[in-house]
Design a protein around this motif. Structure first.
Motif, PDB file in Angstrom:
ATOM      1  N   ALA A 160       0.847  -1.156   0.009  1.00 60.47           N
ATOM      2  CA  ALA A 160       0.121  -0.010  -0.047  1.00 60.47           C
ATOM      3  C   ALA A 160       0.730   1.111  -0.006  1.00 60.47           C
ATOM      4  N   ALA A 161       2.152   1.431   0.756  1.00 63.92           N
ATOM      5  CA  ALA A 161       2.840   2.527   0.810  1.00 63.92           C
ATOM      6  C   ALA A 161       3.521   2.588  -0.540  1.00 63.92           C
ATOM      7  N   ARG A 162       3.806   1.741  -1.320  1.00 61.58           N
ATOM      8  CA  ARG A 162       4.367   1.813  -2.648  1.00 61.58           C
ATOM      9  C   ARG A 162       3.456   2.161  -3.792  1.00 61.58           C
ATOM     10  N   GLY A 163       1.972   2.381  -3.363  1.00 62.33           N
ATOM     11  CA  GLY A 163       1.117   2.629  -4.540  1.00 62.33           C
ATOM     12  C   GLY A 163       0.648   1.408  -5.114  1.00 62.33           C
ATOM     13  N   LEU A 164       0.599   0.269  -4.718  1.00 61.92           N
ATOM     14  CA  LEU A 164       0.215  -0.919  -5.346  1.00 61.92           C
ATOM     15  C   LEU A 164      -1.322  -1.213  -5.132  1.00 61.92           C
ATOM     16  N   LEU A 165      -1.588  -0.707  -4.091  1.00 58.79           N
ATOM     17  CA  LEU A 165      -3.305  -1.176  -3.619  1.00 58.79           C
ATOM     18  C   LEU A 165      -4.142   0.231  -3.936  1.00 58.79           C
ATOM     19  N   LEU A 166      -5.528  -0.181  -3.948  1.00 61.18           N
ATOM     20  CA  LEU A 166      -6.439   0.925  -4.117  1.00 61.18           C
ATOM     21  C   LEU A 166      -7.309   1.347  -2.715  1.00 61.18           C
ATOM     22  N   ASP A 167      -7.916   2.359  -2.646  1.00 63.68           N
ATOM     23  CA  ASP A 167      -8.671   2.899  -1.575  1.00 63.68           C
ATOM     24  C   ASP A 167      -9.379   1.698  -1.091  1.00 63.68           C
ATOM     25  N   GLN A 168     -10.025   0.871  -2.053  1.00 62.66           N
ATOM     26  CA  GLN A 168     -11.193   0.064  -1.643  1.00 62.66           C
ATOM     27  C   GLN A 168     -10.649  -1.330  -1.337  1.00 62.66           C
ATOM     28  N   ASP A 169      -9.402  -1.618  -1.270  1.00 67.80           N
ATOM     29  CA  ASP A 169      -8.563  -2.665  -0.999  1.00 67.80           C
ATOM     30  C   ASP A 169      -8.642  -2.625   0.616  1.00 67.80           C
ATOM     31  N   HIS A 170      -8.658  -3.790   1.446  1.00 72.67           N
ATOM     32  CA  HIS A 170      -8.786  -3.803   2.666  1.00 72.67           C
ATOM     33  C   HIS A 170      -7.867  -5.053   3.123  1.00 72.67           C
ATOM     34  N   ILE A 171      -6.862  -4.435   4.069  1.00 72.04           N
ATOM     35  CA  ILE A 171      -5.908  -5.271   4.684  1.00 72.04           C
ATOM     36  C   ILE A 171      -6.076  -5.503   6.136  1.00 72.04           C
ATOM     37  N   ILE A 172      -6.307  -6.964   6.402  1.00 73.43           N
ATOM     38  CA  ILE A 172      -6.667  -7.282   7.846  1.00 73.43           C
ATOM     39  C   ILE A 172      -5.623  -8.371   8.181  1.00 73.43           C
ATOM     40  N   MET A 173      -5.818  -8.448   9.589  1.00 70.99           N
ATOM     41  CA  MET A 173      -4.577  -9.081  10.193  1.00 70.99           C
ATOM     42  C   MET A 173      -4.724 -10.688   9.947  1.00 70.99           C
ATOM     43  N   SER A 174      -5.651 -11.278  10.104  1.00 69.11           N
ATOM     44  CA  SER A 174      -6.240 -12.750  10.004  1.00 69.11           C
ATOM     45  C   SER A 174      -6.335 -13.190   8.500  1.00 69.11           C
ATOM     46  N   ALA A 175      -5.523 -14.285   8.244  1.00 68.92           N
ATOM     47  CA  ALA A 175      -5.637 -15.014   7.041  1.00 68.92           C
ATOM     48  C   ALA A 175      -6.829 -15.669   6.907  1.00 68.92           C
ATOM     49  N   ASP A 176      -7.218 -16.268   8.064  1.00 67.66           N
ATOM     50  CA  ASP A 176      -8.439 -17.055   8.163  1.00 67.66           C
ATOM     51  C   ASP A 176      -9.675 -16.362   7.951  1.00 67.66           C
ATOM     52  N   HIS A 177      -9.672 -15.040   8.037  1.00 67.14           N
ATOM     53  CA  HIS A 177     -10.856 -14.257   7.932  1.00 67.14           C
ATOM     54  C   HIS A 177     -10.820 -13.600   6.451  1.00 67.14           C
ATOM     55  N   VAL A 178     -10.101 -13.841   5.645  1.00 62.31           N
ATOM     56  CA  VAL A 178      -9.763 -12.938   4.428  1.00 62.31           C
ATOM     57  C   VAL A 178     -11.085 -13.507   3.355  1.00 62.31           C
ATOM     58  N   ILE A 179     -11.344 -14.715   3.345  1.00 67.90           N
ATOM     59  CA  ILE A 179     -12.138 -15.067   2.487  1.00 67.90           C
ATOM     60  C   ILE A 179     -13.748 -14.403   2.736  1.00 67.90           C
ATOM     61  N   ALA A 180     -14.198 -14.588   4.095  1.00 69.66           N
ATOM     62  CA  ALA A 180     -15.415 -14.169   4.515  1.00 69.66           C
ATOM     63  C   ALA A 180     -15.571 -12.566   4.316  1.00 69.66           C
ATOM     64  N   GLU A 181     -14.459 -11.942   4.622  1.00 69.58           N
ATOM     65  CA  GLU A 181     -14.279 -10.634   4.313  1.00 69.58           C
ATOM     66  C   GLU A 181     -14.476 -10.225   2.963  1.00 69.58           C
ATOM     67  N   ALA A 182     -13.856 -11.059   2.013  1.00 70.95           N
ATOM     68  CA  ALA A 182     -14.131 -10.927   0.489  1.00 70.95           C
ATOM     69  C   ALA A 182     -15.397 -11.002  -0.021  1.00 70.95           C
ATOM     70  N   LEU A 183     -16.058 -11.973   0.611  1.00 68.15           N
ATOM     71  CA  LEU A 183     -17.287 -11.964   0.173  1.00 68.15           C
ATOM     72  C   LEU A 183     -18.235 -10.978   0.715  1.00 68.15           C
ATOM     73  N   ALA A 184     -18.090 -10.455   1.877  1.00 73.19           N
ATOM     74  CA  ALA A 184     -18.915  -9.399   2.506  1.00 73.19           C
ATOM     75  C   ALA A 184     -18.700  -7.908   1.598  1.00 73.19           C
ATOM     76  N   LEU A 185     -17.251  -7.796   1.136  1.00 76.86           N
ATOM     77  CA  LEU A 185     -16.958  -6.718   0.194  1.00 76.86           C
ATOM     78  C   LEU A 185     -17.590  -6.850  -0.967  1.00 76.86           C
ATOM     79  N   ALA A 186     -17.711  -7.995  -1.447  1.00 78.44           N
ATOM     80  CA  ALA A 186     -18.146  -8.094  -2.766  1.00 78.44           C
ATOM     81  C   ALA A 186     -19.550  -7.821  -2.932  1.00 78.44           C
TER      82      ALA A 186
END
Length: 737
Positions: free
Chosen positions: A623-649
């Motif tokens: 993100a600091a190098r400009g590779l991500l977008l404002d709507q991208d979400h960084i979360i701490m837990s790898a195990d919660h990524v898929i559920a959060e991706a579904l919610a974001l979709a």
């Protein structure tokens, strides 16, 4: 239960563990107060400040600037400041009196609603709470982090009889969701789960080797890779942990455990070899192996001996156990002792066997836990091995044989008494299999599947090795992009730690080494076209990024509308090591994103990032190098990524419009040329082609994409570049030609 995230925490104790916990809290976005004993007059906060500096050196912070979220102080001048904390973590010396004194000070200053926990790994919770302020008891528990806190995902949670259910639930939620840990509920028993089993395995392994004349090199070679154990093995792990901890850890456990506990049969604290190394002052990093590459044997250090025992060549645990050699006998003895201890201790320390498996995977780095390894070997076979040794098999193993394994079928495990039960569900965790459960299968070409869920979200799952981008994957991408019935889409990989490792090198290597320019161009265009269609889909597409997204994997992410990324996700373009630069639209999207994010000199920044071939140290750096977008979400837990991706979709689907292409400004043709310093002649050829691509006037993304494919194809048919692709395909290592 309150699921409101906390924003302020206090850590008391700034040693290696305390400062590491404080750094990880800061990684999670919390403001942290870090206190330690007072320093010398004039710099009373020096010990706590040294803890922060230690974490900066050890990369405990995901970004160095996160250290600014920590305020340092000392326990004499600044204890009142803990009143602002929502969670107070005690990480002081493992001394009962010191901890009791600390709790009295906390009780005087804490907010009445603040959570309080100890990071102890050796003192029972019942002893910690003896004499504790009664108003604090409902808010108190043990939260046992593992070192280093940023990296080790295991957290053992121990609640006492007076800990409120609300406190237990809040701590579990905070640790799992905000800190990204995997929380295992433990009973208040010595060593909890991971250290109870892990220290026994280490002691049994070391003492069995020393008693039977198995040298450390052979022992570590046998009980490592075939069992899915880190290559340190047993003796190397003792060195890594530090032999100075022999008495505090193993001695403490031996003191707390009854004489009937099997650990007493493998007392490393009373062994002459261990005592000699401890008395010699060996600390972390030295002991059985020294920094000169020698091994301790017969009272002194010798050059390491070649390991020739056939058991060391075995690929699986079962092969080791079935090998008739000194190494095979050693491996069999240690595993049977460890499995018996797991079976007989399970009812005391755990509800289900998967808790023990998870503790050893996450706390000791095993790829599979001991019960999973036992399932791979086969419960019936293990029963026969116990019989061959003249021993009765553990009752829990016999129950596993009757049930069809310790994990008899998906969604089922044995409890610690041998009954088949469902594993405990973790809040907010959605697996790749669960997200498509009951969904309609639209496509399965072997490399990828496309499902359509009842809620209108399509799911593309990658099934190639390392989730690489093959022709089959691109076909699935085109299928997904053309769906008229989808409301949104999510891209997932079933592999832990890998979203996608990049392009399918087999096809590229074959075409490039043959010098077939048309075929190379066709392969690159196939990926570029599929990703372009994905970007133009009439619905939002979200990438669920767990682990690495490299090369074509990062290009995959860049063509999605958004991504949910675990904080430790590593993103980058290793293409220079493969003989080219990104060829599926990555040069376009990187420049586009850096321009959109206001990165200084975006063309130069994109040019340097691509040629560096270095992945980011995490999603925050991306993100600091400009590779991500404002709507991208960084979360701490790898195990919660898929559920959060579904919610974001779902959120992005409301009023969605596909992104509109914007012209891109390239490096002026009349300016000083883009030049990349260093590298070989082949590297310079790649840099020159990328400079040509990025030089000109104003172009559309489509125009730049066409140039990208053509220039990348021309690079790949150069013999030197083709050699890089082939070498990477064969060895998975770069060729520096």
């Amino acid at each position: 239960m309150s699921r409101t995230p906390i924003s302020r925490a206090a850590v008391i104790g700034a040693g290696s563990m305390g400062s590491g916990i404080a750094a990880h809290l800061a990684n999670a976005g919390l403001d942290v107060l870090l206190l330690d004993v007072p320093g010398p007059p004039g710099d009373r906060d020096a010990p706590a400040r040294a803890g922060v500096e230690r974490q900066l050196q050890r990369r405990g912070f995901m970004l160095p600037e996160f250290a600014g979220r920590i305020t340092v102080g000392n326990i004499e001048d600044d204890m009142a400041a803990i009143g602002d904390a929502e969670w107070i973590i005690e990480v002081v010396f493992e001394d009962r009196d010191v901890k009791a004194q600390t709790y009295r000070a906390i009780a005087r200053h804490r907010n009445p609603a603040a959570l309080v926990s100890s990071n102890t790994s050796t003192i029972p919770l019942a002893e910690l709470t003896a004499g504790m302020d009664e108003e604090m008891l409902p808010f108190f528990a043990v939260t046992h982090f593992f070192n280093p806190p940023r990296i080790m995902r295991l957290l053992e949670l121990v609640a006492g009889p007076e800990t409120s259910a609300e406190t237990e639930a809040r701590l579990r939620h905070i640790c799992e969701v905000q800190l990204g840990k995997v929380v295992i509920d433990c009973r208040d028993t010595p060593g909890f789960i991971a250290n109870r089993i892990g220290t026994f395995w280490m002691a049994a392994g070391a003492m069995t080797a020393l008693r039977t004349g198995i040298n450390p090199e052979l022992a570590d070679a046998v009980f490592s890779r075939p069992f899915g154990v880190p290559r340190t093995g047993v003796f190397g792990l003792f060195d890594y942990i530090g032999l100075q901890l022999l008495d505090p850890i193993w001695g403490g456990l031996l003191q707390d455990l009854p004489d009937t506990d099997a650990l007493h049969r493998f007392d490393v604290t009373d062994d002459p070899t261990f005592r000699q190394l401890v008395d010699a002052g060996c600390h972390a990093g030295t002991g059985f192996y020294n920094r000169d590459g020698e091994v301790f044997s017969d009272g002194g250090y010798l050059a390491r001996r070649p390991v020739e025992d056939p058991a060391a060549q075995a690929r699986t645990a079962r092969e080791v156990l079935d090998t008739d050699s000194p190494g095979g006998h050693f491996g069999r003895a240690v595993f049977l002792e460890t499995l018996r201890y797991c079976c007989e201790t399970a009812p005391e320390i755990a509800d289900t066997v998967d808790q023990i498996d998870a503790a050893m995977r996450l706390g000791y780095g095993w790829k599979k836990g001991p019960f999973q390894v036992a399932d791979d070997i086969g419960p019936e076979h293990l029963i026969s091995l116990y019989g061959s040794a003249g021993e009765t098999a553990p009752a829990l193993l016999v129950a596993a044989a009757r049930a069809g394994g310790f994990h008899p079928y998906p969604g089922a495990v044995l409890d610690s008494h041998g009954e088949v039960v469902a594993p405990r569900a973790r809040e907010g965790v959605l697996t790749p299999a669960q997200i498509v459960a009951d969904a309609r299968l639209l496509l399965d070409n072997g490399d990828a599947t496309v499902h359509l869920r009842a809620d209108g979200v399509a799911v593309l799952t990658l099934h190639t090795p390392a989730s690489s981008c093959s022709s089959g994957v691109f076909a699935a991408v085109r299928e997904l992009a053309g769906l008229g019935s989808a409301r949104a889409a999510v891209i997932v990989s079933p592999l832990e730690g890998i979203f996608s490792a990049g392009a399918d090198l087999s096809a590229l290597a074959k075409a490039s080494t043959s010098g077939d320019l048309a075929r190379v161009r066709e392969l690159l265009q196939e990926g570029a076209t599929a990703f372009a269609q994905l970007r133009e889909a009439p619905f939002p597409v979200v990438a669920a990024v767990r682990g690495t997204a490299l090369g074509g994997g990062l290009e995959f992410v860049q063509h999605c509308d958004a991504a949910v990324l675990e904080a430790e996700a590593r993103l980058g373009f290793p293409e220079r090591h493969v003989g080219l630069f990104p060829g599926f639209g990555g040069t376009v999207r990187t420049l586009e994103r850096m321009t959109r994010n206001g990165v200084d000199n975006p063309v130069r920044s994109a040019f340097d990032l691509i040629l560096s071939a270095r992945p980011t140290a995490g999603a925050h750096e991306a993100a600091a190098r400009g590779l991500l977008l404002d709507q991208d979400h960084i979360i701490m837990s790898a195990d919660h990524v898929i559920a959060e991706a579904l919610a974001l979709a779902h959120r992005l689907a409301d009023g969605y419009r596909p992104p509109q292409p914007r012209p891109l400004t390239l490096h002026p043709a009349d300016a000083e040329p883009l030049v990349w310093e260093g590298g070989t002649e082949t590297d310079q050829a790649i840099a020159g082609a990328l400079a040509t691509l990025y030089t000109g006037g104003t172009v559309t993304p489509e125009e730049l994409g066409e140039r990208e494919v053509e220039l990348a194809a021309q690079l790949l048919v150069r013999p030197e570049n083709a050699a890089r692709v082939e070498h990477m395909r064969r060895t998975r290592r770069p060729l520096g030609n």
